[in-house]
Design an enzyme around this catalytic site. Structure first.
Site, PDB file in Angstrom:
ATOM      1  N   HIS A 323      -1.301  -2.304   3.693  1.00  0.00           N
ATOM      2  CA  HIS A 323      -0.892  -0.927   3.415  1.00  0.00           C
ATOM      3  C   HIS A 323      -1.454  -0.379   2.121  1.00  0.00           C
ATOM      4  CE1 HIS A 323       2.002  -1.545   6.684  1.00  0.00           C
ATOM      5  NE2 HIS A 323       2.092  -0.226   6.734  1.00  0.00           N
ATOM      6  N   GLY A 324      -1.760  -1.228   1.186  1.00  0.00           N
ATOM      7  CA  GLY A 324      -2.298  -0.681  -0.051  1.00  0.00           C
ATOM      8  C   GLY A 324      -2.541  -1.730  -1.114  1.00  0.00           C
TER       9      GLY A 324
END
Length: 481
Positions: A323-324
């Site tokens: 996700h990041g």
């Protein structure tokens, strides 16, 4: 190009009109050109990355299929995996690792500056990278035949309705549909339009409105306490759900109009009664991707209990990192992995406690407790997910505990208060509709009444979007991933 932009409002009807006017044999070329234009309207030079993934995986998959030598097949698969993950690492994670290495170097007082890249994260890179990797892996597993037409495969990689934020499609689901002949179908087109309208309602009316309050609270964590933080966290839960599921609805509706059925990505996740159920309802295309390509290859639950727990934890740790490039996402993933492991360990004691106190004999109360407790656990995770860093996440947690009754007045007459009331009202409407919807698809639920009632609902939905929608061309949250 954003779905919620004037650009798309002209682009999509034009593509649809040309699509149904031209002969079927030219439609793949049209959609490929449209898909490349769709992506290049954001940053033209990054189309090179999509082309690179396309050519590598097309020819690697052909080589894998044609080879009977297992060592050669594995070598070719590694070329695909390393090339795709290498591109993803360079653009998405290089600076994260550099900054953490720099922090370690600084501890030892070493005079060295670790290089940092000044590059913009290519939109949707995590999505199309996973989609094209699933193709190569499936060919390697002999679950998918290699595509012979490079233009068809290029369209599979870049298909514009789901290019930048999913759903992440599998080749056996999408490739046959891209090759099939499609004629204009009124029922299918109107179903797609209904789903798009519902997606725009969730994105423009709920998500973008909630974002005004969420951004203020999470970007200034030291200034807000108690109920402000709690309300801000609840609003973020609905912001991210309506933003991402709204995008998915628009993507699925867009593809449906063009004759392609994409997989469902959300199934009313906040109606879940356990974290396990939540992950069967939330971002379904990603959770099933990690199940099939990470969790099961690690051994899944066909192992000793400690190994099973480790497999779960690793899968969610990787999911968080996907996700990041921030420790907040890693903690979020680890937290959900811990939730699931704890649920497995606690299953038998929980059942004994419920039998002892008789809670399972009052199913409506037991269900409400499960729904509420699951939502609270998810909410805790969302605080980490949204916070700018771990320090601010802990500040928000600490501040959320500073609750007193006087805060309930909440300055309801100021601008933020009005936005809060409006957001709460539309979230309430969303929940009422989702309760009425039940197990039906939302676009099918819209047609369950007679034509007069149906058209009143359509008019109200469109009027609400036009009157209360936030038309500021806000990016969809998952574009950053």
């Amino acid at each position: 190009m954003l779905f919620n932009s004037l650009h798309f409002a002209f682009f999509f009807p034009l593509v649809v009109a040309i699509f149904f006017l031209i002969k079927p044999r030219y439609r793949q070329v049209l959609l490929l050109i449209a898909s490349y234009y769709f992506y290049m309207s954001w940053k033209a030079e990054y189309i090179i990355l999509i082309l690179l993934s396309t050519f590598i995986d097309f020819f690697v998959a052909k080589g894998i299929e044609q080879s009977s030598d297992n060592r050669r097949r594995k070598f070719l698969l590694m070329i695909s995996v390393l090339a795709n993950l290498g591109i993803l690492f360079f653009f998405k994670y290089f600076n994260f690792f550099s900054s953490n290495v720099q922090d370690v170097i600084n501890i030892f007082d070493i005079n060295y500056e670790v290089p940092v890249l000044q590059v913009l994260l290519p939109v949707g890179i995590s999505f199309y990278t996973f989609q094209t990797m699933s193709y190569t892996i499936d060919v390697y597993r002999k679950q998918q035949t290699a595509e012979n037409n490079i233009f068809t495969f290029a369209l599979y990689v870049s298909y514009f309705p789901q290019l930048v934020a999913g759903p992440i499609e599998r080749p056996r689901q999408l490739l046959p549909q891209l090759k099939s002949k499609t004629s204009f179908n009124y029922t299918r087109v109107t179903s797609g339009l209904r789903l798009m309208a519902w997606g725009f309602f969730k994105k423009l009316v709920i998500a973008d409105r909630a974002a005004m309050i969420v951004n203020e609270i999470f970007n200034n964590p030291n200034e807000y306490h108690g109920w402000y933080v709690i309300f801000g966290s609840v609003l973020f839960a609905y912001q991210i759900y309506c933003d991402f599921s709204g995008y998915s609805d628009i993507a699925i509706g867009t593809a449906r109009i063009l004759g392609v059925e994409l997989m469902k990505n959300f199934e009313r996740p906040y109606f879940s009664k356990s974290i396990s159920e939540f992950w069967k309802r939330w971002h379904i295309s990603l959770s099933t991707w990690f199940r099939d390509y990470v969790y099961i290859p690690l051994g899944g639950n066909r192992a000793s209990r400690p190994r099973w727990y480790m497999n779960l934890f690793i899968t969610f740790l990787v999911s968080g990192f996907w996700h990041g490039a921030n420790w907040t996402f890693i903690v979020w993933g680890a937290l959900h992995g811990f939730y699931l492991i704890f649920a497995i360990i606690y299953e038998k004691p929980k059942n004994k406690i419920n039998e002892k106190i008789g809670l399972n004999k009052v199913p409506w109360l037991y269900n409400k407790i499960q729904l509420f407790s699951t939502f609270i656990l998810v909410l805790i995770g969302w605080i980490f997910f949204r916070a700018n860093n771990i320090t601010e996440a802990m500040v928000l947690f600490s501040n959320s505990l500073e609750i007193n009754a006087s805060q309930l007045s909440f300055d309801l007459l100021d601008a933020s208060g009005n936005q809060l009331i409006a957001s709460a009202a539309f979230i309430f409407i969303l929940e009422v509709i989702q309760n009425l919807q039940g197990s039906k698809e939302i676009e099918d639920w819209m047609t369950f009444k007679g034509k007069p009632i149906r058209w009143v609902f359509y008019i109200l939905l469109i009027a609400t979007i036009l009157n209360f929608g936030i038309f500021t061309s806000n990016d969809f949250i998952y574009f950053q991933f």
